[in-house]
Design a protein around this motif. Structure first.
Motif, PDB file in Angstrom:
ATOM      1  N   PRO A 178      -7.727 -44.224   7.864  1.00  0.00           N
ATOM      2  CA  PRO A 178      -6.861 -45.014   8.740  1.00  0.00           C
ATOM      3  C   PRO A 178      -5.391 -44.682   8.519  1.00  0.00           C
ATOM      4  N   VAL A 179      -4.619 -44.781   9.572  1.00  0.00           N
ATOM      5  CA  VAL A 179      -3.175 -44.569   9.483  1.00  0.00           C
ATOM      6  C   VAL A 179      -2.519 -45.935   9.353  1.00  0.00           C
ATOM      7  N   LEU A 180      -1.977 -46.212   8.183  1.00  0.00           N
ATOM      8  CA  LEU A 180      -1.358 -47.500   7.891  1.00  0.00           C
ATOM      9  C   LEU A 180       0.153 -47.386   7.716  1.00  0.00           C
ATOM     10  N   GLY A 181       0.674 -46.180   7.849  1.00  0.00           N
ATOM     11  CA  GLY A 181       2.111 -45.984   7.748  1.00  0.00           C
ATOM     12  C   GLY A 181       2.655 -46.366   6.387  1.00  0.00           C
ATOM     13  N   LEU A 182       3.823 -46.975   6.396  1.00  0.00           N
ATOM     14  CA  LEU A 182       4.474 -47.349   5.149  1.00  0.00           C
ATOM     15  C   LEU A 182       3.790 -48.521   4.462  1.00  0.00           C
ATOM     16  N   GLU A 183       2.740 -49.049   5.067  1.00  0.00           N
ATOM     17  CA  GLU A 183       1.937 -50.088   4.424  1.00  0.00           C
ATOM     18  C   GLU A 183       0.715 -49.502   3.715  1.00  0.00           C
TER      19      GLU A 183
END
Length: 323
Positions: A178-183
């Motif tokens: 999954p792509v959660l970015g800066l999280e």
């Protein structure tokens, strides 16, 4: 974190023939952020009313400005950063013409869905010519694929580099990636080692970026249907050479644009590819190598930081990087 949708292709071998990144996806002009539109116009892409075909509208998908504020800096049409971003968009458009088949299942392009933090990185740290370019191969699933920054371990990107901005949701995600970015809670070891070393050596990011920049040869992350990360070396020979041939040409343009005199390939594959791509620019442009900080490397696991410092000393780079 801002969420949205961008292009990420999923392949079903039983139903779909070998696919191309160029599909019949359309993107509305009003969905493009002002910063991206400015770069596109500077590169001769159409931004008139109505739909635009994917190759003219890279990155794809709804790109929104961060809520509550504009990005700190919009790329000036005449700036070095704007030119570099334009070259990246050109590369994306050229890659959109390529076809990939088994073993590729999903392709992530963080220059698309993580456009805002990526643009922030380039516009903040690529404001003048660069003597040295550290060159990685392509994004990792927990680094640039999450943050839009090469070797972009989340904590260092956010807390040391000071890079932010919404990371959109790819239209197709592998459940294991999954792509959660800066999280994203998972740290990328290679990125933590790489940027952590330069943080300790330089103190402030501005010291590093006075003379240096970091970039990946290829902007794409390839995943097998199982979710396993596929390196470009694992692609079928014809597809690999088509891919890297386009990336090689882009690297030559980027090196000339930035005025780079030394390219340091991070890892043997990146070094070898840079030597091949830049052969026509030698001896004006020198290519050297640096051990990759991968946790899969026994040598790197025995103390990559000490080895990196020794290598940079051999290359005469330490005076450029000291506080």
């Amino acid at each position: 974190m801002g969420r949205g949708h961008s292009l990420c292709l999923l392949l079903s071998y039983s139903e779909i023939p070998p696919f191309s990144l160029r599909k019949s996806f359309q993107v509305k002009n009003e969905m493009i952020s002002p910063g991206l539109r400015e770069v596109m116009i500077s590169q001769g892409h159409t931004t008139g009313a109505g739909d635009m075909a994917a190759p003219q509208a890279f990155p794809l998908g709804p790109l929104h400005e961060p809520s509550g504020a504009q990005m700190e800096s919009q790329p000036c049409l005449q700036s070095l950063a704007g030119g570099f971003l334009g070259e990246e968009l050109r590369l994306n458009a050229e890659l959109s013409q390529l076809q990939f088949s088994e073993p590729v299942g999903i392709i992530y392009n963080p220059v698309e869905y993580a456009w805002e933090p990526h643009r922030n990185y380039v516009t903040r740290y690529c404001q003048g010519p660069k003597e040295v370019l550290f060159l990685g191969m392509n994004p990792g699933p927990f680094g640039m694929a999450q943050t839009g920054v090469p070797f972009g371990e989340v904590n260092i990107v956010r807390d040391w580099l000071g890079i932010g901005g919404p990371v959109l949701t790819p239209s197709q995600e592998h459940p294991k990636r999954p792509v959660l970015g800066l999280e994203c809670p998972q740290s990328e070891v290679s990125g933590a080692r790489f940027w952590g070393f330069f943080r300790n050596l330089c103190g402030q990011p501005e010291v590093f970026f006075r003379h240096c920049f970091v970039h990946n040869l290829c902007p794409l992350l390839f995943l097998a249907p199982s979710g396993r990360n596929l390196t470009p070396a694992e692609l079928p020979a014809k597809q690999r050479e088509q891919l890297l041939g386009v990336c090689d040409s882009a690297l030559r343009r980027q090196v000339q644009l930035l005025g780079v005199r030394l390219v340091v390939g991070v890892g043997r594959v990146a070094e070898q590819r840079a030597r091949r791509a830049l052969a026509g620019l030698m001896p004006e442009v020198q290519v050297e190598g640096l051990l990759h900080p991968s946790p899969r490397s026994p040598q790197a696991n025995r103390g990559w930081e000490a080895l990196a410092k020794e290598r940079l000393n051999e290359l005469g780079l330490l005076p450029l990087l000291m506080k």
